[in-house]
Design an enzyme around this catalytic site. Structure first.
Site, PDB file in Angstrom:
ATOM      1  N   GLY A  99      -7.584   3.242  10.923  1.00 12.38           N
ATOM      2  CA  GLY A  99      -8.432   1.740  10.711  1.00 12.38           C
ATOM      3  C   GLY A  99      -8.381   1.697   8.782  1.00 12.38           C
ATOM      4  N   THR A 100      -7.647   2.236   8.426  1.00  9.97           N
ATOM      5  CA  THR A 100      -7.354   2.412   6.651  1.00  9.97           C
ATOM      6  C   THR A 100      -7.014   1.091   5.934  1.00  9.97           C
ATOM      7  OG1 THR A 100      -4.995   3.884   7.294  1.00  9.97           O
ATOM      8  CG2 THR A 100      -7.139   5.194   6.198  1.00  9.97           C
ATOM      9  N   GLY A 101      -6.070   0.691   6.351  1.00  7.19           N
ATOM     10  CA  GLY A 101      -5.233  -0.708   6.113  1.00  7.19           C
ATOM     11  C   GLY A 101      -6.807  -1.613   6.675  1.00  7.19           C
ATOM     12  N   CYS A 102      -6.250  -1.846   7.781  1.00 11.98           N
ATOM     13  CA  CYS A 102      -7.999  -2.891   8.093  1.00 11.98           C
ATOM     14  C   CYS A 102      -9.361  -2.824   7.339  1.00 11.98           C
ATOM     15  CB  CYS A 102      -8.354  -2.502   9.649  1.00 11.98           C
ATOM     16  SG  CYS A 102      -6.931  -2.290  11.221  1.00 11.98           S
ATOM     17  N   THR A 113      -7.765   9.027   9.221  1.00 11.83           N
ATOM     18  CA  THR A 113      -7.580   7.810   8.766  1.00 11.83           C
ATOM     19  C   THR A 113      -7.312   6.233   9.795  1.00 11.83           C
ATOM     20  OG1 THR A 113      -4.266   8.469   9.058  1.00 11.83           O
ATOM     21  CG2 THR A 113      -6.138   9.106   6.696  1.00 11.83           C
ATOM     22  N   LYS A 119       1.046  -1.288   0.051  1.00 11.60           N
ATOM     23  CA  LYS A 119      -0.408  -0.043   0.310  1.00 11.60           C
ATOM     24  C   LYS A 119       0.832   0.983  -0.196  1.00 11.60           C
ATOM     25  CE  LYS A 119      -1.503  -1.732   3.730  1.00 11.60           C
ATOM     26  NZ  LYS A 119      -2.308  -2.029   4.725  1.00 11.60           N
TER      27      LYS A 119
HETATM   28  N1  LIG Z   1      -4.560   9.793   2.983  1.00  9.82           N
HETATM   29  C1  LIG Z   1      -5.063   9.048   1.908  1.00  9.82           C
HETATM   30  N2  LIG Z   1      -6.159   9.818   0.909  1.00  9.82           N
HETATM   31  C2  LIG Z   1      -6.025   8.436   0.209  1.00  9.82           C
HETATM   32  N3  LIG Z   1      -5.683   6.980   0.058  1.00  9.82           N
HETATM   33  C3  LIG Z   1      -4.691   6.844   1.628  1.00  9.82           C
HETATM   34  C4  LIG Z   1      -4.543   7.851   2.379  1.00  9.82           C
HETATM   35  N4  LIG Z   1      -3.978   7.201   3.234  1.00  9.82           N
HETATM   36  C5  LIG Z   1      -4.046   6.213   3.038  1.00  9.82           C
HETATM   37  N5  LIG Z   1      -4.729   6.114   1.236  1.00  9.82           N
HETATM   38  C6  LIG Z   1      -5.169   4.600   0.592  1.00  9.82           C
HETATM   39  O1  LIG Z   1      -5.298   3.360   2.040  1.00  9.82           O
HETATM   40  C7  LIG Z   1      -5.135   2.127   1.947  1.00  9.82           C
HETATM   41  C8  LIG Z   1      -4.108   2.021   3.603  1.00  9.82           C
HETATM   42  O2  LIG Z   1      -2.817   2.335   3.255  1.00  9.82           O
HETATM   43  P1  LIG Z   1      -1.907   3.095   3.763  1.00  9.82           P
HETATM   44  O3  LIG Z   1      -2.179   3.904   4.769  1.00  9.82           O
HETATM   45  O4  LIG Z   1      -0.722   2.601   3.372  1.00  9.82           O
HETATM   46  O5  LIG Z   1      -1.934   1.667   5.219  1.00  9.82           O
HETATM   47  P2  LIG Z   1      -1.606   1.816   6.441  1.00  9.82           P
HETATM   48  O6  LIG Z   1      -3.461   1.856   6.449  1.00  9.82           O
HETATM   49  O7  LIG Z   1      -2.243   0.270   6.673  1.00  9.82           O
HETATM   50  O8  LIG Z   1      -1.140   2.040   7.143  1.00  9.82           O
HETATM   51  C9  LIG Z   1      -4.217   2.512   0.986  1.00  9.82           C
HETATM   52  O9  LIG Z   1      -5.177   1.949  -0.606  1.00  9.82           O
HETATM   53  C10 LIG Z   1      -4.228   3.505   0.696  1.00  9.82           C
HETATM   54  O10 LIG Z   1      -4.002   3.952  -0.722  1.00  9.82           O
HETATM   55  C1  LIG Z   2      -7.428  -3.922  16.723  1.00 10.56           C
HETATM   56  C2  LIG Z   2      -5.910  -2.988  16.243  1.00 10.56           C
HETATM   57  N1  LIG Z   2      -6.105  -4.213  15.062  1.00 10.56           N
HETATM   58  C3  LIG Z   2      -5.534  -3.123  13.913  1.00 10.56           C
HETATM   59  C4  LIG Z   2      -4.627  -1.640  14.028  1.00 10.56           C
HETATM   60  C5  LIG Z   2      -4.411  -0.639  12.807  1.00 10.56           C
HETATM   61  O1  LIG Z   2      -5.158   0.625  13.108  1.00 10.56           O
HETATM   62  P1  LIG Z   2      -4.167   1.809  12.642  1.00 10.56           P
HETATM   63  O2  LIG Z   2      -3.285   1.420  13.602  1.00 10.56           O
HETATM   64  O3  LIG Z   2      -5.707   2.589  11.924  1.00 10.56           O
HETATM   65  O4  LIG Z   2      -3.546   1.232  11.425  1.00 10.56           O
HETATM   66  P2  LIG Z   2      -4.187   1.088   9.908  1.00 10.56           P
HETATM   67  O5  LIG Z   2      -5.152  -0.065  10.124  1.00 10.56           O
HETATM   68  O6  LIG Z   2      -4.700   2.479   9.140  1.00 10.56           O
HETATM   69  O7  LIG Z   2      -3.055   0.149   8.870  1.00 10.56           O
HETATM   70  C6  LIG Z   2      -5.279  -1.236  15.603  1.00 10.56           C
HETATM   71  N2  LIG Z   2      -5.418   0.170  15.375  1.00 10.56           N
HETATM   72  N3  LIG Z   2      -5.754  -2.051  16.181  1.00 10.56           N
END
Ligand SMILES: Nc1ncnc2c1ncn2[C@@H]1O[C@H](COP(=O)(O)OP(=O)(O)O)[C@@H](O)[C@H]1O
Ligand SMILES: Cc1ncc(COP(=O)(O)OP(=O)(O)O)c(N)n1
Length: 273
Positions: free
Chosen positions: A210-213, A208, A175
């Site tokens: 929980g975006t990855g979840c 943002t 990502k």
């Molecule tokens: N500020 C943002 N604007 C648009 N898309 C975003 C933004 N931040 C993350 N994304 C998208 O959300 C998803 C999660 O990406 P990322 O943030 O790298 O992972 P994580 O949430 O696990 O850290 C990906 O599809 C990424 O392109």
């Molecule tokens: C229980 C639990 N699982 C996963 C996460 C990770 O969430 P976050 O910190 O927002 O990171 P992304 O989902 O964006 O990778 C959490 N905080 N709690």
């Protein structure tokens, strides 16, 4: 009526924005029956993680067995797994139930910096879980930990994806949200043969959590419905874009994404037509 079912094996986020709460909301929004096996209880809100209470591996196994022996699941998502005991137990259950559509979101560090995976458990992810995974969805820092390389460029991401693929996972999504100072975010998919790129505009927001979840849960739901890996990732990108665009301004810190935004937009566009 055939009912698609998805199981999330992950931690509980009391704040509702990440973990099994985000997963179940996402499954529901994508018309998939969601089930959960909780690995850890976390006390969380928009200001961060205030407590982490892992369950025993046996408690996780019994939850999975209860589902696998009765309801079954068309796709499985793993999120926060916390330690190697849980990782090895979950991997064993995946083999016992012969689940093939396994999406691994290698959760390591919460956005606020709290550790959600013990350092000693990284090897267990690589050695036990990734060989069973159909898709792995690391962010850039997680990909760096799993591969041991630094990732600065798209070439680095391609190289990292190839390394992760060599660990046995069939499809790798790295990502792009953690790339600094770029307005275009690129999520990269590698299927062992070719690379695909999903580009999105960066949305300026602090909400943002929980975006990855949510992203991995959307992939899981689409896979549960029988869609291809490419289509599932494509839908997940659209889902998370709407979820961030219509983010929820709640709490005093980093708010959650909006899990109903994607379907709301689809309903509105149908109404217009
Ligand atoms: N500020 C943002 N604007 C648009 N898309 C975003 C933004 N931040 C993350 N994304 C998208 O959300 C998803 C999660 O990406 P990322 O943030 O790298 O992972 P994580 O949430 O696990 O850290 C990906 O599809 C990424 O392109
Ligand atoms: C229980 C639990 N699982 C996963 C996460 C990770 O969430 P976050 O910190 O927002 O990171 P992304 O989902 O964006 O990778 C959490 N905080 N709690």
């Amino acid at each position: 009526m055939s009912i698609s079912k998805a199981l999330t094996i992950a931690g509980s986020d009391s704040g509702g924005g990440a973990g099994i709460q985000a997963d179940l909301k996402t499954f529901q929004e994508l018309n998939v029956y969601g089930m959960s096996a909780i690995t850890a209880i976390t006390a969380q809100n928009t200001l961060g993680v205030h407590g982490v209470f892992p369950l025993t591996a046996e408690a996780v196994v019994q939850q999975i067995e209860a589902i696998g022996s009765d309801l079954g699941a068309d796709a499985i998502k793993t999120g926060m797994l916390f330690n190697s005991e849980i990782i090895e137990a979950v991997s064993e259950q995946i083999k016992i139930f012969n689940w093939s559509k396994v999406i691994v979101d290698p959760v390591m560090i919460a956005k606020g910096g709290a550790s959600l995976l013990q350092d000693e458990a990284v090897e267990a992810v690589k050695n036990h879980l990734l060989p069973l995974a159909l898709i792995v969805t690391p962010n850039i820092p997680e990909a760096e930990v799993l591969t041991g390389m630094k990732i600065h460029t798209l070439d680095d991401r391609r190289a990292a994806a190839e390394i992760l693929h060599s660990l046995g996972v069939k499809n790798v999504v790295i990502k792009g949200g953690h790339v600094e100072n770029e307005n275009q975010l690129v999520d990269l998919l590698y299927d062992g043969t070719e690379f695909s790129y999903f580009s999105s505009e960066r949305i300026e927001t602090k909400n943002t959590h929980g975006t990855g979840c949510t992203f991995a849960a959307a992939i899981t739901a689409e896979m549960a419905k029988g869609n291809t890996v490419y289509h599932s990732v494509e839908t997940a990108v659209s889902f998370i874009q709407e979820a961030i665009k219509e983010d929820l301004e709640i709490g005093q810190g980093h708010g959650p994404t909006n899990h109903w935004a994607y379907q709301q937009k689809k309903r509105q566009s149908l109404h217009v037509e």
